[in-house]
Design a protein around this motif. Structure first.
Motif, PDB file in Angstrom:
ATOM      1  N   TRP A 146     -17.716   6.507  19.317  1.00  0.00           N
ATOM      2  CA  TRP A 146     -16.600   6.333  18.292  1.00  0.00           C
ATOM      3  C   TRP A 146     -16.667   5.252  17.472  1.00  0.00           C
ATOM      4  O   TRP A 146     -17.043   4.163  18.238  1.00  0.00           O
ATOM      5  N   CYS A 148     -15.022   3.462  13.653  1.00  0.00           N
ATOM      6  CA  CYS A 148     -14.326   3.643  12.351  1.00  0.00           C
ATOM      7  C   CYS A 148     -14.294   2.428  11.231  1.00  0.00           C
ATOM      8  O   CYS A 148     -14.740   1.414  11.782  1.00  0.00           O
ATOM      9  N   GLN A 151     -12.431  -1.182  11.397  1.00  0.00           N
ATOM     10  CA  GLN A 151     -11.955  -1.107  12.701  1.00  0.00           C
ATOM     11  C   GLN A 151     -11.363  -2.435  13.246  1.00  0.00           C
ATOM     12  O   GLN A 151     -11.870  -3.429  12.678  1.00  0.00           O
ATOM     13  N   SER A 212     -10.286  13.579  12.241  1.00  0.00           N
ATOM     14  CA  SER A 212      -9.897  12.205  12.494  1.00  0.00           C
ATOM     15  C   SER A 212      -8.612  12.279  12.976  1.00  0.00           C
ATOM     16  O   SER A 212      -8.104  11.766  13.959  1.00  0.00           O
ATOM     17  N   THR A 249      -8.291   6.694   7.978  1.00  0.00           N
ATOM     18  CA  THR A 249      -8.218   8.057   7.436  1.00  0.00           C
ATOM     19  C   THR A 249      -7.959   7.981   5.821  1.00  0.00           C
ATOM     20  O   THR A 249      -7.794   8.729   5.073  1.00  0.00           O
ATOM     21  N   PHE A 255     -14.765   7.587   9.579  1.00  0.00           N
ATOM     22  CA  PHE A 255     -14.700   7.817  11.087  1.00  0.00           C
ATOM     23  C   PHE A 255     -15.943   8.271  11.516  1.00  0.00           C
ATOM     24  O   PHE A 255     -16.801   9.011  10.576  1.00  0.00           O
TER      25      PHE A 255
END
Length: 266
Positions: A146, A148, A151, A212, A249, A255
């Motif tokens: 993972w 994003c 982050q 997400s 998001t 993501f």
């Protein structure tokens, strides 16, 4: 079987449905069995994946097993509501499957091995009921894949809490990367593993919501009580980390997550 790290709440039931819907094409477009095949689904849970397996293999007969009677009842209701008549359900422990040796043509399991303390032993137990030349399909995620944008240290920390919680319960949320060696060491041959990446940005608003928010972030939020009570994280860091995940998001956020699908032959 370890305790289910995500719990059995109604929100988790909804999360599993959202996850299955969001990932159905990515994970299942190439899961196809010949007409007349007898397929064993191990660890069907509440049937979120079963419904897609049944719809894509309407000419095969599927036997779906799970150790939880309550989950099986929800799976049965879900499959019946979808109008699929090619699935039978049975409560069973996959380490002690009540079937004859070589009884099934194919075996399917999705998001099961991550919850087991002994996934290699489970694969050997499953292998017994698969005929020679039959296939096993195993799908798992890997939380280490993972990332994003943006982050933060806090968003990374809350995700690590999920990894740590599952490890404390005897599972492995990083198991996707282990599928090849697990299947090979269990004695399967012709093991083929393919990564299935989910990438989400604002040009894909359906995945922003279904994956997400409703799959990944909901999964992380589900361990909040356990993580806080065990002192894995403090409340301020948790709240900021979850807020930072939701920040990714938004319109300029992204993501990414990778699942792994393995197919092997007995």
């Amino acid at each position: 079987m370890t305790p289910y790290v995500h719990g059995y709440s109604s929100r988790e039931f909804d999360r599993l449905a959202d996850q299955a819907n969001a990932l159905s094409e990515l994970l299942h477009h190439d899961t196809s069995y010949p007409a007349g095949s007898l397929v064993l689904e191990c660890g069907c849970g509440t049937g979120a994946q079963t419904a897609f397996l049944a719809s894509r293999n309407s000419a095969a007969h599927i036997v779906s097993v799970d150790v939880s009677g309550a989950s099986l009842e929800q799976a049965r209701l879900r499959v019946e509501a979808a109008g699929h008549g090619n699935v039978g359900f049975l409560q069973a422990d996959l380490f002690e499957l009540p079937f004859a040796e070589g009884q099934f043509d194919h075996v399917f399991l999705c998001f099961v091995l991550e919850h087991l303390t002994e996934p290699a032993a489970a694969l050997r137990a499953i292998q017994r009921v698969l005929r020679r030349g039959g296939t096993i399909t195993a799908i798992e995620g890997d939380h280490g894949s993972w990332f994003c944008y943006p982050q933060t240290p806090e968003s990374s920390r809350v995700v690590q809490c999920l990894v740590d919680m599952q490890a404390r319960l005897g599972g492995d949320s990083l198991i996707g990367r282990r599928l090849y060696p697990l299947l090979a060491e269990a004695g399967f041959r012709d093991v083929r593993v393919s990564p299935r990446m989910v990438y989400v940005d604002n040009s894909r608003p359906d995945l922003v919501g279904s994956f997400s928010k409703n799959t990944f972030i909901a999964m992380v939020e589900g361990v909040s009580g356990q993580a806080l009570s065990l002192g894995l994280i403090d409340q301020r860091t948790w709240d900021k980390g979850i807020g930072d995940l939701y920040r990714a998001t938004e319109r300029d956020g992204t993501f990414c997550y990778t699942f792994f699908k393995a197919i092997a032959v007995r």
